[in-house]
Motif scaffolding. Structure first.
Motif, PDB file in Angstrom:
ATOM      1  N   MET A 119      47.282  18.906  55.606  1.00  0.00           N
ATOM      2  CA  MET A 119      48.524  19.559  54.582  1.00  0.00           C
ATOM      3  C   MET A 119      47.360  20.004  53.717  1.00  0.00           C
ATOM      4  N   MET A 120      46.610  19.559  53.209  1.00  0.00           N
ATOM      5  CA  MET A 120      46.701  20.054  52.021  1.00  0.00           C
ATOM      6  C   MET A 120      45.492  21.298  52.207  1.00  0.00           C
ATOM      7  N   LEU A 121      44.450  21.733  53.159  1.00  0.00           N
ATOM      8  CA  LEU A 121      43.993  22.930  54.279  1.00  0.00           C
ATOM      9  C   LEU A 121      45.459  24.127  54.396  1.00  0.00           C
ATOM     10  N   HIS A 122      46.402  23.326  54.405  1.00  0.00           N
ATOM     11  CA  HIS A 122      47.624  24.583  54.948  1.00  0.00           C
ATOM     12  C   HIS A 122      47.951  25.153  53.516  1.00  0.00           C
ATOM     13  N   GLU A 123      48.244  24.224  52.604  1.00  0.00           N
ATOM     14  CA  GLU A 123      48.604  24.883  51.786  1.00  0.00           C
ATOM     15  C   GLU A 123      47.803  25.378  50.802  1.00  0.00           C
ATOM     16  N   LYS A 124      46.408  25.580  50.814  1.00  0.00           N
ATOM     17  CA  LYS A 124      45.215  26.247  49.994  1.00  0.00           C
ATOM     18  C   LYS A 124      45.124  27.233  51.157  1.00  0.00           C
ATOM     19  N   THR A 125      45.864  27.622  52.308  1.00  0.00           N
ATOM     20  CA  THR A 125      45.790  29.203  53.423  1.00  0.00           C
ATOM     21  C   THR A 125      46.946  29.531  53.118  1.00  0.00           C
ATOM     22  N   THR A 126      48.416  29.358  53.094  1.00  0.00           N
ATOM     23  CA  THR A 126      49.205  29.532  52.635  1.00  0.00           C
ATOM     24  C   THR A 126      49.135  30.658  50.640  1.00  0.00           C
ATOM     25  N   LYS A 127      48.522  29.493  49.998  1.00  0.00           N
ATOM     26  CA  LYS A 127      48.211  30.397  49.214  1.00  0.00           C
ATOM     27  C   LYS A 127      47.208  31.667  48.809  1.00  0.00           C
ATOM     28  N   LEU A 128      46.149  31.225  49.862  1.00  0.00           N
ATOM     29  CA  LEU A 128      45.360  32.036  50.529  1.00  0.00           C
ATOM     30  C   LEU A 128      46.183  33.314  50.509  1.00  0.00           C
ATOM     31  N   LYS A 129      46.970  33.015  51.660  1.00  0.00           N
ATOM     32  CA  LYS A 129      47.801  34.588  52.113  1.00  0.00           C
ATOM     33  C   LYS A 129      48.749  35.043  51.211  1.00  0.00           C
ATOM     34  N   LYS A 130      49.615  34.145  50.681  1.00  0.00           N
ATOM     35  CA  LYS A 130      50.507  34.964  49.377  1.00  0.00           C
ATOM     36  C   LYS A 130      49.474  35.789  48.355  1.00  0.00           C
ATOM     37  N   ARG A 131      48.331  35.551  47.445  1.00  0.00           N
ATOM     38  CA  ARG A 131      47.244  36.105  47.101  1.00  0.00           C
ATOM     39  C   ARG A 131      47.416  37.647  47.924  1.00  0.00           C
ATOM     40  N   ALA A 132      46.160  37.019  49.121  1.00  0.00           N
ATOM     41  CA  ALA A 132      46.200  38.345  49.672  1.00  0.00           C
ATOM     42  C   ALA A 132      47.149  39.434  50.456  1.00  0.00           C
ATOM     43  N   LEU A 133      48.284  38.745  50.352  1.00  0.00           N
ATOM     44  CA  LEU A 133      49.106  40.111  50.096  1.00  0.00           C
ATOM     45  C   LEU A 133      49.018  40.638  48.885  1.00  0.00           C
ATOM     46  N   LYS A 134      49.498  39.889  48.408  1.00  0.00           N
ATOM     47  CA  LYS A 134      49.556  40.592  46.476  1.00  0.00           C
ATOM     48  C   LYS A 134      48.289  41.434  46.362  1.00  0.00           C
ATOM     49  N   LEU A 135      47.032  40.722  46.502  1.00  0.00           N
ATOM     50  CA  LEU A 135      45.651  41.696  46.441  1.00  0.00           C
ATOM     51  C   LEU A 135      46.239  43.210  47.862  1.00  0.00           C
ATOM     52  N   GLN A 136      46.740  42.564  48.969  1.00  0.00           N
ATOM     53  CA  GLN A 136      46.781  44.326  49.717  1.00  0.00           C
ATOM     54  C   GLN A 136      48.368  45.165  49.038  1.00  0.00           C
ATOM     55  N   GLN A 137      48.712  44.805  48.501  1.00  0.00           N
ATOM     56  CA  GLN A 137      50.604  45.675  48.561  1.00  0.00           C
ATOM     57  C   GLN A 137      49.815  46.057  47.170  1.00  0.00           C
ATOM     58  N   LYS A 138      48.875  45.307  45.680  1.00  0.00           N
ATOM     59  CA  LYS A 138      48.368  46.075  44.705  1.00  0.00           C
ATOM     60  C   LYS A 138      47.119  46.433  44.592  1.00  0.00           C
ATOM     61  N   LYS A 139      46.341  47.114  46.075  1.00  0.00           N
ATOM     62  CA  LYS A 139      45.499  47.837  46.265  1.00  0.00           C
ATOM     63  C   LYS A 139      46.724  49.455  46.654  1.00  0.00           C
ATOM     64  N   GLN A 140      47.193  49.023  47.657  1.00  0.00           N
ATOM     65  CA  GLN A 140      48.356  49.872  48.331  1.00  0.00           C
ATOM     66  C   GLN A 140      49.351  51.072  47.240  1.00  0.00           C
ATOM     67  N   LYS A 141      49.348  49.931  45.557  1.00  0.00           N
ATOM     68  CA  LYS A 141      50.026  50.697  45.030  1.00  0.00           C
ATOM     69  C   LYS A 141      49.402  51.598  43.732  1.00  0.00           C
ATOM     70  N   GLU A 142      47.708  51.021  43.762  1.00  0.00           N
ATOM     71  CA  GLU A 142      46.863  51.529  43.088  1.00  0.00           C
ATOM     72  C   GLU A 142      46.502  52.899  44.494  1.00  0.00           C
ATOM     73  N   GLU A 143      46.484  52.919  45.116  1.00  0.00           N
ATOM     74  CA  GLU A 143      46.076  54.156  46.462  1.00  0.00           C
ATOM     75  C   GLU A 143      46.930  54.608  45.990  1.00  0.00           C
ATOM     76  N   LEU A 144      48.248  54.625  46.323  1.00  0.00           N
ATOM     77  CA  LEU A 144      49.125  55.626  45.759  1.00  0.00           C
ATOM     78  C   LEU A 144      49.310  56.211  44.652  1.00  0.00           C
ATOM     79  N   GLU A 145      49.414  55.230  43.620  1.00  0.00           N
ATOM     80  CA  GLU A 145      48.893  55.954  42.114  1.00  0.00           C
ATOM     81  C   GLU A 145      47.314  57.034  42.217  1.00  0.00           C
ATOM     82  N   ARG A 146      47.043  56.504  42.639  1.00  0.00           N
ATOM     83  CA  ARG A 146      45.752  57.796  42.881  1.00  0.00           C
ATOM     84  C   ARG A 146      46.404  58.890  43.981  1.00  0.00           C
ATOM     85  N   GLU A 147      46.582  58.243  44.337  1.00  0.00           N
ATOM     86  CA  GLU A 147      46.861  59.938  45.417  1.00  0.00           C
ATOM     87  C   GLU A 147      48.193  60.479  45.041  1.00  0.00           C
ATOM     88  N   GLN A 148      48.760  60.083  43.898  1.00  0.00           N
ATOM     89  CA  GLN A 148      49.784  60.570  43.013  1.00  0.00           C
ATOM     90  C   GLN A 148      48.799  61.112  42.127  1.00  0.00           C
TER      91      GLN A 148
END
Length: 168
Positions: A119-148
Motif C-alpha cells: 500500500m505504501m509503495l502504491h501511494e508512492k508510485t501514485t505520487k511519482l506518477k502525478k509528479r511525472a505528469l506535472k513535470l511533463q506538462q511543465k516541460k511541454q508548456k516550456e517548449e511551447l513557450e520557447r517555440e512561441q
C-alpha cells in the motif's frame, strides 16, 4: 487289554526302560466292567436324564444369560476405553496444533506487513506518477513557450530586416 495292546508309554518309563517286567497275566483295570453292569431300563435312563436336566438347566440358563450380559458389558467397556484412548491421542496432538497456530499467526503477520508495504509503495508510485505528469506538462508548456518565443523573434527579425523600397 493284552500286553500287545498297551501303548508304549504305559509300558515304558520316561527313560524308555520298562517300569516293571511285563507279565502275560497283566490285565487292564477296565476289563470286565461292562460285564459287571446290570441291564438298565431305558425309561429309567430317560427319567434320570430329564430330572438331571430339570435340576441343572435353570441354573445353566441363568449362567448363560449372566455371561451374555457380562459379554455385552465388556463390549461397552471396550468401546469406552477405545474412545478414551483416542481422546488421549488427541491430547498428544494439541502441542502440534498449537505449533501450527503459532506458525499461522507468524505468516499472517508477515502477510499484513507485506500488504502494508505494498500500500505504501502504491501511494508512492501514485505520487511519482502525478509528479511525472506535472513535470511533463511543465516541460511541454516550456517548449511551447520557447517555440512561441522563437516564432516571435523570427517575426521580429523579419520586421527588422531591411525591406527594399517599393518603386512607384
Amino acid at each position: 487289554m493284552s500286553v500287545a495292546e498297551r501303548s508304549e508309554e504305559e509300558v515304558l518309563g520316561a527313560a524308555g526302560t520298562p517300569l516293571r517286567p511285563l507279565d502275560p497275566s497283566d490285565a487292564s483295570p477296565d476289563e470286565g466292567v461292562v460285564k459287571d453292569l446290570p441291564l438298565i431300563d431305558e425309561k429309567a435312563v430317560e427319567q434320570l436324564t430329564e430330572g438331571l436336566l430339570s435340576h441343572y438347566l435353570p441354573d445353566l440358563q441363568r449362567s448363560k444369560s449372566a455371561l451374555q450380559e457380562l459379554t455385552q458389558n465388556q463390549v461397552v467397556l471396550l468401546e469406552t476405553l477405545e474412545q478414551e484412548i483416542s481422546k488421549f491421542k488427541e491430547c498428544n496432538t494439541i502441542p502440534e496444533i498449537d505449533a501450527l497456530f503459532s506458525e499461522a499467526k507468524h505468516y499472517h503477520n508477515k502477510l499484513v506487513n507485506i500488504r502494508n508495504e505494498m500500500m505504501m509503495l502504491h501511494e508512492k508510485t501514485t505520487k511519482l506518477k502525478k509528479r511525472a505528469l506535472k513535470l511533463q506538462q511543465k516541460k511541454q508548456k516550456e517548449e511551447l513557450e520557447r517555440e512561441q518565443q522563437r516564432e516571435k523573434e523570427l517575426e521580429r527579425e523579419k520586421q527588422l530586416t531591411a525591406k527594399p523600397a517599393r518603386r512607384t
